[in-house]
Scaffold this active site. Structure first.
Site, PDB file in Angstrom:
ATOM      1  N   TYR A  75       0.838  -1.207   0.000  1.00 27.89           N
ATOM      2  CA  TYR A  75       0.000   0.000   0.000  1.00 27.89           C
ATOM      3  C   TYR A  75       0.865   1.245   0.000  1.00 27.89           C
ATOM      4  O   TYR A  75       2.079   1.169   0.227  1.00 27.89           O
ATOM      5  CB  TYR A  75      -0.947   0.002   1.202  1.00 27.89           C
ATOM      6  CG  TYR A  75      -0.292   0.315   2.532  1.00 27.89           C
ATOM      7  CD1 TYR A  75       0.502  -0.619   3.180  1.00 27.89           C
ATOM      8  CD2 TYR A  75      -0.459   1.561   3.141  1.00 27.89           C
ATOM      9  CE1 TYR A  75       1.103  -0.324   4.399  1.00 27.89           C
ATOM     10  CE2 TYR A  75       0.135   1.864   4.357  1.00 27.89           C
ATOM     11  CZ  TYR A  75       0.919   0.907   4.981  1.00 27.89           C
ATOM     12  OH  TYR A  75       1.524   1.209   6.176  1.00 27.89           O
ATOM     13  N   ARG A 125       8.324   4.163  -4.572  1.00 26.72           N
ATOM     14  CA  ARG A 125       8.365   3.137  -3.513  1.00 26.72           C
ATOM     15  C   ARG A 125       7.315   2.057  -3.768  1.00 26.72           C
ATOM     16  O   ARG A 125       7.562   0.870  -3.521  1.00 26.72           O
ATOM     17  CB  ARG A 125       8.173   3.774  -2.144  1.00 26.72           C
ATOM     18  CG  ARG A 125       8.389   2.764  -1.017  1.00 26.72           C
ATOM     19  CD  ARG A 125       8.324   3.401   0.343  1.00 26.72           C
ATOM     20  NE  ARG A 125       7.033   4.001   0.599  1.00 26.72           N
ATOM     21  CZ  ARG A 125       6.762   4.809   1.618  1.00 26.72           C
ATOM     22  NH1 ARG A 125       7.708   5.091   2.488  1.00 26.72           N
ATOM     23  NH2 ARG A 125       5.561   5.308   1.791  1.00 26.72           N
ATOM     24  N   ARG A 136      -7.316 -20.546  -2.156  1.00 29.69           N
ATOM     25  CA  ARG A 136      -6.272 -20.395  -1.149  1.00 29.69           C
ATOM     26  C   ARG A 136      -5.164 -21.439  -1.286  1.00 29.69           C
ATOM     27  O   ARG A 136      -5.397 -22.638  -1.176  1.00 29.69           O
ATOM     28  CB  ARG A 136      -6.890 -20.448   0.256  1.00 29.69           C
ATOM     29  CG  ARG A 136      -5.874 -20.109   1.356  1.00 29.69           C
ATOM     30  CD  ARG A 136      -6.529 -20.053   2.725  1.00 29.69           C
ATOM     31  NE  ARG A 136      -5.535 -19.714   3.743  1.00 29.69           N
ATOM     32  CZ  ARG A 136      -4.687 -20.582   4.290  1.00 29.69           C
ATOM     33  NH1 ARG A 136      -4.730 -21.857   3.946  1.00 29.69           N
ATOM     34  NH2 ARG A 136      -3.805 -20.177   5.192  1.00 29.69           N
ATOM     35  N   HIS A 168      -0.692 -21.225  -0.493  1.00 30.71           N
ATOM     36  CA  HIS A 168       0.352 -20.266  -0.137  1.00 30.71           C
ATOM     37  C   HIS A 168       1.177 -19.794  -1.339  1.00 30.71           C
ATOM     38  O   HIS A 168       1.512 -18.624  -1.445  1.00 30.71           O
ATOM     39  CB  HIS A 168       1.290 -20.868   0.912  1.00 30.71           C
ATOM     40  CG  HIS A 168       0.667 -20.994   2.273  1.00 30.71           C
ATOM     41  ND1 HIS A 168      -0.422 -21.792   2.519  1.00 30.71           N
ATOM     42  CD2 HIS A 168       0.980 -20.396   3.448  1.00 30.71           C
ATOM     43  CE1 HIS A 168      -0.751 -21.702   3.802  1.00 30.71           C
ATOM     44  NE2 HIS A 168       0.092 -20.846   4.384  1.00 30.71           N
ATOM     45  N   LYS A 209       6.542  -1.993   1.847  1.00 33.18           N
ATOM     46  CA  LYS A 209       5.359  -1.424   2.529  1.00 33.18           C
ATOM     47  C   LYS A 209       4.169  -2.370   2.350  1.00 33.18           C
ATOM     48  O   LYS A 209       3.257  -2.106   1.565  1.00 33.18           O
ATOM     49  CB  LYS A 209       5.070  -0.028   1.971  1.00 33.18           C
ATOM     50  CG  LYS A 209       4.185   0.805   2.891  1.00 33.18           C
ATOM     51  CD  LYS A 209       4.262   2.269   2.527  1.00 33.18           C
ATOM     52  CE  LYS A 209       3.264   3.120   3.277  1.00 33.18           C
ATOM     53  NZ  LYS A 209       3.401   3.098   4.724  1.00 33.18           N
ATOM     54  N   GLU A 222      11.719   2.261  14.353  1.00 34.90           N
ATOM     55  CA  GLU A 222      10.854   3.333  13.853  1.00 34.90           C
ATOM     56  C   GLU A 222       9.567   3.327  14.670  1.00 34.90           C
ATOM     57  O   GLU A 222       9.408   2.520  15.585  1.00 34.90           O
ATOM     58  CB  GLU A 222      10.570   3.161  12.357  1.00 34.90           C
ATOM     59  CG  GLU A 222       9.932   1.849  11.987  1.00 34.90           C
ATOM     60  CD  GLU A 222       9.825   1.620  10.478  1.00 34.90           C
ATOM     61  OE1 GLU A 222       9.623   2.591   9.733  1.00 34.90           O
ATOM     62  OE2 GLU A 222       9.923   0.458  10.064  1.00 34.90           O
ATOM     63  N   LEU A 262      11.138   1.074   7.156  1.00 37.65           N
ATOM     64  CA  LEU A 262      10.584   1.635   5.928  1.00 37.65           C
ATOM     65  C   LEU A 262      11.322   2.934   5.594  1.00 37.65           C
ATOM     66  O   LEU A 262      11.516   3.784   6.464  1.00 37.65           O
ATOM     67  CB  LEU A 262       9.090   1.938   6.110  1.00 37.65           C
ATOM     68  CG  LEU A 262       8.402   2.365   4.823  1.00 37.65           C
ATOM     69  CD1 LEU A 262       8.202   1.174   3.894  1.00 37.65           C
ATOM     70  CD2 LEU A 262       7.076   3.036   5.107  1.00 37.65           C
TER      71      LEU A 262
HETATM   72  N1  PDD Z   1       2.741   4.924   7.349  1.00 39.19           N
HETATM   73  N2  PDD Z   1       7.343   3.684   8.991  1.00 39.19           N
HETATM   74  C1  PDD Z   1       6.215   2.965   8.942  1.00 39.19           C
HETATM   75  C2  PDD Z   1       6.186   1.642   9.607  1.00 39.19           C
HETATM   76  C3  PDD Z   1       5.087   3.472   8.274  1.00 39.19           C
HETATM   77  O1  PDD Z   1       3.962   2.760   8.218  1.00 39.19           O
HETATM   78  C4  PDD Z   1       5.153   4.758   7.679  1.00 39.19           C
HETATM   79  C5  PDD Z   1       3.992   5.359   6.943  1.00 39.19           C
HETATM   80  C6  PDD Z   1       6.356   5.473   7.762  1.00 39.19           C
HETATM   81  C7  PDD Z   1       6.525   6.833   7.133  1.00 39.19           C
HETATM   82  O2  PDD Z   1       6.556   6.746   5.727  1.00 39.19           O
HETATM   83  P1  PDD Z   1       6.094   7.956   4.812  1.00 39.19           P
HETATM   84  O3  PDD Z   1       6.882   9.129   5.236  1.00 39.19           O
HETATM   85  O4  PDD Z   1       6.456   7.516   3.430  1.00 39.19           O
HETATM   86  O5  PDD Z   1       4.623   8.154   5.008  1.00 39.19           O
HETATM   87  C8  PDD Z   1       7.433   4.898   8.411  1.00 39.19           C
HETATM   88  C9  PDD Z   1       1.548   5.321   6.630  1.00 39.19           C
HETATM   89  C10 PDD Z   1       1.312   6.780   6.658  1.00 39.19           C
HETATM   90  C11 PDD Z   1       0.385   4.484   7.134  1.00 39.19           C
HETATM   91  O6  PDD Z   1       0.610   3.310   7.383  1.00 39.19           O
HETATM   92  O7  PDD Z   1      -0.732   4.989   7.235  1.00 39.19           O
END
Ligand code: PDD
Length: 286
Positions: free
Chosen positions: A33, A52, A100, A102, A148, A181, A206
């Protein structure tokens, strides 16, 4: 006002928008996403998030579902149909629907969902002025947090832990006590010596698009940055702690696990970086 969602080529009333029960996103979290912030109906950091997204899809060998131009039109149309002036757009791409098993199915088309919603920026602005609370807990995620994916259960548990303690964000830390993070943000400090620091993104985190934008802004503001991990203890001793994401921009944390950070108010570096980030994101949104 009624909301609209884009699902596999069709704009549908939000309440009736559905995905198949055997979508692999639903069964295996086999999907990725992106979240863009929206200013005046336009997307901030469009190219960064798009790049990304394609990297995440490629890493998971999920087909890129449409051209950049087509995707940009779908995002813009979803914003328009939902009459979003300021808010966020959410895009999800999963490997698709198949019975389904894997292993990857053959010949399935990825599922694509786009939603958009209005967010009152004043609320975030008010919190940024007072500063938010943070908590910490161990990072229990997998080894590919650079992708992501929609597999966010550890992040969900971390955010919930924060909420249950009345905090805004949970900073996660690895087995060495180093902050990785936030549950949905990247983490930064201005350490006790006044040095701006954020963890090296080669590690298992991330690579935030807001993080990248801020790194450039720090440079143009003449603020020296070190990409070096910090411990929870260093964060607690820091002059400033803040987190960054498309959904929260730059959010100062003024306490961590109940310990006051600095003088308990947002610091000058976080405040300055938030201002210049927002100014640039507004100006450059497309
Ligand atoms: N989240 N780290 C994680 C684990 C994240 O899920 C996100 C973003 C970030 C920051 O990334 P960016 O600057 O590209 O938004 C760092 C989004 C906003 C979410 O899950 O809603």
């Amino acid at each position: 006002m009624s909301r609209v969602a884009y699902v596999n080529g069709v704009y549908q009333p939000h309440g009736q928008a559905v995905i198949h029960v055997e979508d692999r996103g639903f069964q295996f979290a086999d999907g990725v996403y992106e979240v863009w912030s929206v200013f005046e109906g336009r997307l901030a950091d469009f190219d960064g998030h798009l790049t990304r997204l394609k990297r995440s899809l490629t890493e998971l060998k999920i087909d890129i579902p449409m051209s950049d131009g087509a995707l940009s039109r779908v995002l813009a149309e979803t914003i328009r149909r939902n009459r979003v002036r300021t808010g966020i757009v959410y895009l999800q791409v999963t490997r698709g629907t198949a019975s389904r098993d894997h292993a990857f199915p053959r010949d399935v088309a990825p599922s694509v969902v786009v939603t958009a919603r209005t967010i009152d920026l004043n609320k975030g602005e008010a919190l940024a002025r007072t500063g938010a609370a943070g908590v910490t807990q161990p990072d229990i995620r997998w080894g590919r947090c650079d992708i992501k994916t929609v597999g966010l259960l550890p992040n969900v548990l971390a955010k919930q832990a924060a909420r249950e303690k009345g905090a805004y964000e949970c900073l996660m830390f690895d087995e060495m006590g180093l902050v990785t993070e936030g549950s949905s943000t990247n983490a930064w400090i201005v350490d006790e010596h006044g040095k701006l620091r954020t963890r090296d993104a080669q590690a298992n985190i991330l690579k935030g698009i807001t993080r990248m934008a801020l790194m450039k802004l720090a440079e143009s503001e003449g603020i020296e940055l070190e990409e070096r991990a910090f411990t929870v203890e260093e964060a607690k001793r820091a002059r400033e702690v803040f987190v960054t994401a498309a959904s929260s921009f730059v959010m100062p944390l003024v306490s961590l696990d109940g310990a006051r950070i600095g003088d308990g108010r947002p610091g000058p570096i976080a405040t300055r970086l938030r201002d210049v980030y927002l100014e640039q994101a507004r100006r450059e949104a497309i």
